[in-house]
Write an enzyme that holds these catalytic residues in place. Structure first.
Site, PDB file in Angstrom:
ATOM      1  N   LEU A 154       0.850  -1.199   0.000  1.00  0.00           N
ATOM      2  CA  LEU A 154       0.000   0.000   0.000  1.00  0.00           C
ATOM      3  C   LEU A 154       0.882   1.244   0.000  1.00  0.00           C
ATOM      4  O   LEU A 154       1.751   1.376   0.864  1.00  0.00           O
ATOM      5  CB  LEU A 154      -0.885   0.022   1.258  1.00  0.00           C
ATOM      6  CG  LEU A 154      -1.939  -1.090   1.385  1.00  0.00           C
ATOM      7  CD1 LEU A 154      -2.515  -1.115   2.787  1.00  0.00           C
ATOM      8  CD2 LEU A 154      -3.052  -0.921   0.364  1.00  0.00           C
ATOM      9  N   HIS A 155       0.661   2.121  -0.968  1.00  0.00           N
ATOM     10  CA  HIS A 155       1.456   3.350  -0.988  1.00  0.00           C
ATOM     11  C   HIS A 155       0.729   4.533  -1.617  1.00  0.00           C
ATOM     12  O   HIS A 155       1.259   5.629  -1.667  1.00  0.00           O
ATOM     13  CB  HIS A 155       2.755   3.116  -1.767  1.00  0.00           C
ATOM     14  CG  HIS A 155       2.530   3.009  -3.245  1.00  0.00           C
ATOM     15  ND1 HIS A 155       2.043   1.878  -3.837  1.00  0.00           N
ATOM     16  CD2 HIS A 155       2.700   3.911  -4.241  1.00  0.00           C
ATOM     17  CE1 HIS A 155       1.924   2.069  -5.136  1.00  0.00           C
ATOM     18  NE2 HIS A 155       2.314   3.301  -5.418  1.00  0.00           N
ATOM     19  N   ARG A 156      -0.483   4.327  -2.134  1.00  0.00           N
ATOM     20  CA  ARG A 156      -1.188   5.437  -2.809  1.00  0.00           C
ATOM     21  C   ARG A 156      -1.523   6.535  -1.817  1.00  0.00           C
ATOM     22  O   ARG A 156      -1.983   6.241  -0.698  1.00  0.00           O
ATOM     23  CB  ARG A 156      -2.514   4.963  -3.397  1.00  0.00           C
ATOM     24  CG  ARG A 156      -2.405   3.979  -4.475  1.00  0.00           C
ATOM     25  CD  ARG A 156      -2.304   4.588  -5.841  1.00  0.00           C
ATOM     26  NE  ARG A 156      -1.811   3.548  -6.726  1.00  0.00           N
ATOM     27  CZ  ARG A 156      -1.050   3.748  -7.767  1.00  0.00           C
ATOM     28  NH1 ARG A 156      -0.676   4.959  -8.101  1.00  0.00           N
ATOM     29  NH2 ARG A 156      -0.645   2.750  -8.506  1.00  0.00           N
TER      30      ARG A 156
END
Ligand code: UD1
Length: 384
Positions: free
Chosen positions: A214-216
């Site tokens: 997860l990085h958005r």
């Protein structure tokens, strides 16, 4: 506009992690052509060893011929710096073609810079649309596609989106998904000994773990969201071991917001992984939870259930034909339940995701130069 030398000079531009596996197959294919000189320009958007150099090593790439060292910044700051630095290199080298990949800020910056120097631009992974203009990547995709001379699409929906935007169909070439070229190559390099080593390293068993990325900004740039997500993953790890190779953006936000959770023993947070390590975990996970673009595609190819924590995807074929589904914090538990009970859909591999994408792109590039009356190219490639 064109140099009349014997060699075609082609610049491949990369900057961020997902660019590297899209560029590698094309670099390796182009270097087989005697009449082409291929140079790699790395903007330095990603600079940590694990986010950048490690991939060059694993993908059998040489050191970039130009490294711009631009680093992090605001969108305008980063994009502007890349434009300023790349312009110097392009003015000096005067390539015949600049190839950009994907949808990151480096893609946008270098396509604009090249185009304003009258250098033709090719965009690999053209035509994808999330129709969500709050995503920086959507802006990058639309601008890059709007000014590119060659648009290489990974799937039919890409062609349809471009045609609807009024892009001349002669510029659009459905070639398939180049990331799958790299995936197929790396899968061949992974043997059982290596798999066992990696699974042992993370204390995991085949088919019994969840892989998370997860990085958005939409998931990790708000304290409230990030905390909720981490809590829910922590609960999930009571049912099944979780491995979460953490993107620097996510890690920095956890520190910045002072999020201080006590993680379950089976919730394993690691540094970003190398490509080969990551693919082993992807191959043997029960399912993947992600907000990445490329991982939606890799899991479709691997026929592995994928939950994408986003309200939309620019890669709808992974949902309609593949193993992917979009989820939110309200329905995620129900979807996890379906996977754990073994009732997830089966996918199929989309057309042209066959490991031969780079070959098709090289063919089209040569056709393009023949069409634009470069005498040297025609001399060198009389068959085209
Ligand atoms: C970028 C891309 C995104 C892609 C992602 C893949 C844009 C707009 N976004 O997002 O589309 O999915 O790469 O990883 O281009 N950082 C480090 N070390 C690094 C790189 C970044 O510590 O090597 C940290 C910095 O604090 C930086 C932050 O991560 O500010 C975000 O990096 P940035 O390149 O701006 O965007 P990504 O979130 O990585």
């Amino acid at each position: 506009m064109y140099r009349m030398s014997n060699l075609l000079k082609i610049f491949l531009v990369v900057g961020a992690r997902p660019n590297f596996m899209k560029m590698a197959p094309l670099y390796l294919e182009l270097t087989k052509e005697k009449g082409i000189k291929t140079l790699i320009m790395h903007t330095g958007q990603h600079y940590d060893y694990q986010m950048s150099q490690a991939f060059f090593e694993e993908l059998d790439l040489p050191k970039p011929h130009y490294y711009l060292g631009v680093g992090s910044g605001t969108h305008a700051g980063q994009t502007g710096k890349i434009m300023i630095e790349s312009e110097k290199v392009l003015l000096k080298e005067k390539p015949d073609l600049v190839v950009v990949f994907g949808d990151v800020n480096s893609t946008l910056a270098c396509s604009i810079t090249a185009k304003k120097l009258f250098i033709p631009v090719a965009h690999v992974e053209a035509g994808l649309r999330s129709f969500d203009m709050t995503m920086p990547e959507e802006i990058n995709r639309k601008v890059t596609d709007g000014i590119s001379d060659l648009l290489f699409t990974p799937s039919k929906d890409g062609n349809e989106n471009l045609m609807k935007e009024g892009i001349n169909h002669n510029k659009i070439h459905l070639v398939g998904n180049i990331m799958i070229d790299s995936l197929i190559t790396i899968l061949k390099k992974i043997d059982k000994f290596y798999e066992d080593k990696i699974l042992q390293k993370f204390d995991l068993q085949r088919g019994n773990c969840v892989l998370i990325t997860l990085h958005r900004p939409s998931n990790v740039d708000s304290k409230d969201n990030l905390e909720k997500i981490l809590n829910s993953l922590n609960n999930l790890s009571q049912k099944i071991p979780v491995i979460f190779p953490m993107h620097p953006r996510t890690r920095k936000n956890i520190d910045k917001y002072g999020i201080n959770l006590t993680f379950n023993e089976r919730f394993n947070i690691s540094e970003p992984l190398k490509y080969k390590e990551f693919i082993v975990l992807e191959k043997y996970a029960k399912f993947v939870l992600t907000d990445s673009g490329g991982i939606q595609e890799e899991t479709t190819y691997l026929n592995l259930p994928c939950l994408t924590l986003r309200p939309n995807t620019e890669r709808p074929i992974t949902v309609t034909e593949g193993t992917n589904e979009l989820v939110n914090m309200r329905n995620i538990e129900e979807k996890v339940g379906l996977i754990l009970s073994g009732s997830w859909k089966q996918g199929k591999t989309p057309e042209l995701w066959d490991g031969k994408v780079a070959e098709r792109i090289v063919k089209e590039i040569l056709r393009f130069f023949r069409g634009s009356m470069i005498k040297s190219a025609v001399r060198l490639y009389p068959d085209f």
